[in-house]
Design a protein around this motif. Structure first.
Motif, PDB file in Angstrom:
ATOM      1  N   ASN A 108       0.847  -1.103  -0.024  1.00 10.04           N
ATOM      2  CA  ASN A 108      -0.071  -0.080   0.077  1.00 10.04           C
ATOM      3  C   ASN A 108       0.781   1.361   0.088  1.00 10.04           C
ATOM      4  OD1 ASN A 108      -2.194  -1.633   0.082  1.00 10.04           O
ATOM      5  ND2 ASN A 108      -2.543  -1.115   2.305  1.00 10.04           N
ATOM      6  N   TYR A 123       1.272   5.543   0.297  1.00 11.10           N
ATOM      7  CA  TYR A 123       0.492   6.844   0.733  1.00 11.10           C
ATOM      8  C   TYR A 123       1.189   7.888   0.423  1.00 11.10           C
ATOM      9  CZ  TYR A 123      -1.669   2.995   3.522  1.00 11.10           C
ATOM     10  OH  TYR A 123      -2.199   1.969   3.825  1.00 11.10           O
ATOM     11  N   TYR A 151      -3.905   7.522  -1.395  1.00 14.44           N
ATOM     12  CA  TYR A 151      -3.452   6.192  -1.192  1.00 14.44           C
ATOM     13  C   TYR A 151      -3.709   5.243  -2.170  1.00 14.44           C
ATOM     14  CZ  TYR A 151      -7.689   4.361   0.895  1.00 14.44           C
ATOM     15  OH  TYR A 151      -9.072   4.253   1.206  1.00 14.44           O
ATOM     16  N   THR A 200       0.030  -5.106   2.830  1.00 14.94           N
ATOM     17  CA  THR A 200      -1.611  -5.152   2.587  1.00 14.94           C
ATOM     18  C   THR A 200      -2.331  -5.421   3.631  1.00 14.94           C
ATOM     19  OG1 THR A 200      -1.197  -6.717   1.391  1.00 14.94           O
ATOM     20  CG2 THR A 200      -1.060  -4.921   0.109  1.00 14.94           C
ATOM     21  N   THR A 201      -2.208  -4.863   4.799  1.00 13.66           N
ATOM     22  CA  THR A 201      -3.230  -5.071   5.531  1.00 13.66           C
ATOM     23  C   THR A 201      -3.371  -3.778   6.396  1.00 13.66           C
ATOM     24  OG1 THR A 201      -1.538  -5.581   7.302  1.00 13.66           O
ATOM     25  CG2 THR A 201      -2.523  -7.515   6.343  1.00 13.66           C
ATOM     26  N   SER A 202      -4.666  -3.505   6.619  1.00 10.50           N
ATOM     27  CA  SER A 202      -5.070  -2.275   7.282  1.00 10.50           C
ATOM     28  C   SER A 202      -4.514  -1.943   8.565  1.00 10.50           C
ATOM     29  CB  SER A 202      -6.459  -2.179   7.544  1.00 10.50           C
ATOM     30  OG  SER A 202      -6.990  -3.275   8.493  1.00 10.50           O
ATOM     31  N   THR A 203      -3.920  -3.057   9.231  1.00 15.93           N
ATOM     32  CA  THR A 203      -3.451  -2.836  10.832  1.00 15.93           C
ATOM     33  C   THR A 203      -1.881  -2.573  10.729  1.00 15.93           C
ATOM     34  OG1 THR A 203      -3.234  -5.065  11.158  1.00 15.93           O
ATOM     35  CG2 THR A 203      -5.255  -3.869  12.107  1.00 15.93           C
ATOM     36  N   ASP A 204      -1.320  -2.626   9.689  1.00 14.88           N
ATOM     37  CA  ASP A 204       0.260  -2.850   9.490  1.00 14.88           C
ATOM     38  C   ASP A 204       0.822  -1.431   9.705  1.00 14.88           C
ATOM     39  OD1 ASP A 204       2.726  -3.783   7.346  1.00 14.88           O
ATOM     40  OD2 ASP A 204       2.578  -4.557   9.345  1.00 14.88           O
ATOM     41  N   THR A 205       1.949  -1.299  10.117  1.00 19.76           N
ATOM     42  CA  THR A 205       2.775  -0.206  10.309  1.00 19.76           C
ATOM     43  C   THR A 205       3.066   0.418   8.957  1.00 19.76           C
ATOM     44  OG1 THR A 205       4.094  -1.209  11.995  1.00 19.76           O
ATOM     45  CG2 THR A 205       5.221   0.476  11.039  1.00 19.76           C
ATOM     46  N   GLN A 206       2.819   1.920   9.245  1.00 20.33           N
ATOM     47  CA  GLN A 206       3.480   2.677   7.818  1.00 20.33           C
ATOM     48  C   GLN A 206       4.717   3.125   7.860  1.00 20.33           C
ATOM     49  OE1 GLN A 206       0.727   5.606   6.597  1.00 20.33           O
ATOM     50  NE2 GLN A 206      -1.162   4.222   6.343  1.00 20.33           N
ATOM     51  N   ASN A 230      -7.644  -0.434  16.740  1.00 20.10           N
ATOM     52  CA  ASN A 230      -6.427  -0.325  17.514  1.00 20.10           C
ATOM     53  C   ASN A 230      -5.783   1.076  17.207  1.00 20.10           C
ATOM     54  OD1 ASN A 230      -5.853  -1.009  14.527  1.00 20.10           O
ATOM     55  ND2 ASN A 230      -5.199  -2.817  15.138  1.00 20.10           N
ATOM     56  N   GLN A 266      -1.636   3.296  16.806  1.00 20.00           N
ATOM     57  CA  GLN A 266      -0.431   3.266  16.652  1.00 20.00           C
ATOM     58  C   GLN A 266       0.198   4.696  16.925  1.00 20.00           C
ATOM     59  OE1 GLN A 266       0.275   2.377  12.629  1.00 20.00           O
ATOM     60  NE2 GLN A 266      -0.514   0.336  12.579  1.00 20.00           N
ATOM     61  N   TYR A 289       3.750   7.192  16.746  1.00 14.79           N
ATOM     62  CA  TYR A 289       4.636   7.562  15.779  1.00 14.79           C
ATOM     63  C   TYR A 289       5.574   8.806  16.500  1.00 14.79           C
ATOM     64  CZ  TYR A 289       2.939   4.763  12.122  1.00 14.79           C
ATOM     65  OH  TYR A 289       2.333   3.577  11.177  1.00 14.79           O
ATOM     66  N   PHE A 309       7.542   4.819  13.377  1.00 16.58           N
ATOM     67  CA  PHE A 309       6.573   3.901  14.189  1.00 16.58           C
ATOM     68  C   PHE A 309       7.294   3.710  15.408  1.00 16.58           C
ATOM     69  CE2 PHE A 309       3.293   0.801  15.044  1.00 16.58           C
ATOM     70  CZ  PHE A 309       4.033  -0.393  15.486  1.00 16.58           C
ATOM     71  N   GLN A 323       2.178  -0.307  18.295  1.00 16.94           N
ATOM     72  CA  GLN A 323       0.721  -0.657  18.177  1.00 16.94           C
ATOM     73  C   GLN A 323      -0.028  -1.048  19.331  1.00 16.94           C
ATOM     74  OE1 GLN A 323      -1.734  -1.317  14.101  1.00 16.94           O
ATOM     75  NE2 GLN A 323      -1.076  -3.507  15.093  1.00 16.94           N
ATOM     76  N   VAL A 335      -6.283   3.177  13.208  1.00 17.12           N
ATOM     77  CA  VAL A 335      -6.529   2.281  12.376  1.00 17.12           C
ATOM     78  C   VAL A 335      -7.710   2.099  11.840  1.00 17.12           C
ATOM     79  CG1 VAL A 335      -5.858   0.088  11.318  1.00 17.12           C
ATOM     80  CG2 VAL A 335      -4.304   1.307  13.119  1.00 17.12           C
ATOM     81  N   LEU A 336      -8.152   2.743  10.576  1.00 17.50           N
ATOM     82  CA  LEU A 336      -9.381   2.283   9.960  1.00 17.50           C
ATOM     83  C   LEU A 336      -9.590   1.057   9.480  1.00 17.50           C
ATOM     84  CD1 LEU A 336     -10.249   5.820   8.242  1.00 17.50           C
ATOM     85  CD2 LEU A 336     -10.602   4.912  10.769  1.00 17.50           C
ATOM     86  N   GLY A 368     -10.400  -2.199   7.606  1.00 21.86           N
ATOM     87  CA  GLY A 368     -10.959  -2.486   6.207  1.00 21.86           C
ATOM     88  C   GLY A 368     -10.688  -1.261   5.375  1.00 21.86           C
ATOM     89  N   GLN A 414      -7.548   0.356   4.929  1.00 24.72           N
ATOM     90  CA  GLN A 414      -6.274   0.285   4.647  1.00 24.72           C
ATOM     91  C   GLN A 414      -5.431   1.583   4.737  1.00 24.72           C
ATOM     92  OE1 GLN A 414      -4.694  -2.459   3.466  1.00 24.72           O
ATOM     93  NE2 GLN A 414      -6.478  -3.743   2.718  1.00 24.72           N
ATOM     94  N   LYS A 415      -5.809   2.347   5.607  1.00 22.39           N
ATOM     95  CA  LYS A 415      -5.270   3.614   6.000  1.00 22.39           C
ATOM     96  C   LYS A 415      -5.416   4.118   7.478  1.00 22.39           C
ATOM     97  CE  LYS A 415      -9.432   6.284   5.077  1.00 22.39           C
ATOM     98  NZ  LYS A 415      -9.837   7.433   4.161  1.00 22.39           N
TER      99      LYS A 415
END
Lengths: 113, 111
Positions: A32, A34, A49, A96-102, B31, B33, B35, B45, B48, B92-93, B95, B97-98
């Motif tokens: 992903n 951004y 994004y 590609t998971t919504s909860t992952d670190t950016q 959840n 995060q 930074y 980061f 989380q 974290v939203l 579903g 992806q942002k």
């Protein structure tokens, strides 16, 4: 390991000129991607994004556009810059998971005069 | 839309003093995060939090997630000059992806 590159690092452009900022990611596939803008001393504003090639979601209406011509390349563009486009532009990637670190790139500091 | 409110906007402390920044939401967070952005740098980061009431520690940094998952905090014990920067929470939203970032708390330290 994964790395993210942005260029240029700094840019000074006149009002009305075009803009092209590039971001590339190495060491991962189908990330992903951004684009954020940060005004001086302010927070992070998500601009665009992308979850895949050619797929762009726009968060804020403005005179900027984004494109993803390749899997790991993300481009931010404008046809005519405004004074208000000045800021710190940050590219970021995540898996590609919504909860992952950016993971953020080093940023481009744009000044529009 | 959903957003997280972060306070304070600025905090100036003497080196060695503690520091806390808070993140609040009107809706339940899936959840959150955290930074850190050093002056002139890019956000990095930190951590989380996912579970209700979760507490995590990283050396002098303590992160908490509220029982109702509507707020979170970052506490730094005995600040050092290397702690200078802006700390952001991000929602974290699910579903989508942002992330949605709070406005950040800028920490400055008097040595």
């Amino acid at each position: 390991s994964q790395t993210i590159h942005q260029w240029p690092a700094t840019l000074v452009q006149p009002v009305g000129s075009p803009l092209s900022l590039e971001c590339t990611v190495e060491g991962t596939s189908n990330p992903n991607l951004y684009w954020y803008r940060q005004a001086a001393g302010r927070g992070l504003q998500l601009l665009f994004y992308s979850v895949g090639i050619g797929q762009i979601s726009s968060e804020v209406p403005q005179n900027l556009s984004a494109s993803r011509p390749q899997d790991r390349q993300f481009i931010l563009s404008s046809k005519k810059l405004l004074l208000s486009d000045s800021g710190f532009y940050l590219c970021a990637w995540s898996r590609t998971t919504s909860t992952d670190t950016q993971y953020f790139g080093p940023g481009t500091r744009l000044t529009v005069l | 839309g959903q957003q997280v409110m972060q306070i304070p906007q600025y905090q100036h402390v003497q080196e060695g003093e503690d520091f806390t920044t808070y993140c609040n939401s009107s809706t339940t967070l899936s959840n959150i995060q955290w930074y850190k952005q050093r002056p002139g740098g890019h956000p990095v980061f930190l951590i989380q939090l996912v579970k209700s009431g979760e507490v995590k520690k990283q050396k002098r940094l303590t992160f908490q997630f509220g029982e109702a998952k509507k707020n979170s905090s970052l506490h730094i014990t005995a600040t050092q000059t290397t702690d200078v920067g802006t700390y952001f929470c991000a929602e974290v939203l699910q579903g989508a992806q942002k992330l949605v970032f709070g406005q950040g708390t800028r920490l400055t330290i008097n040595p």
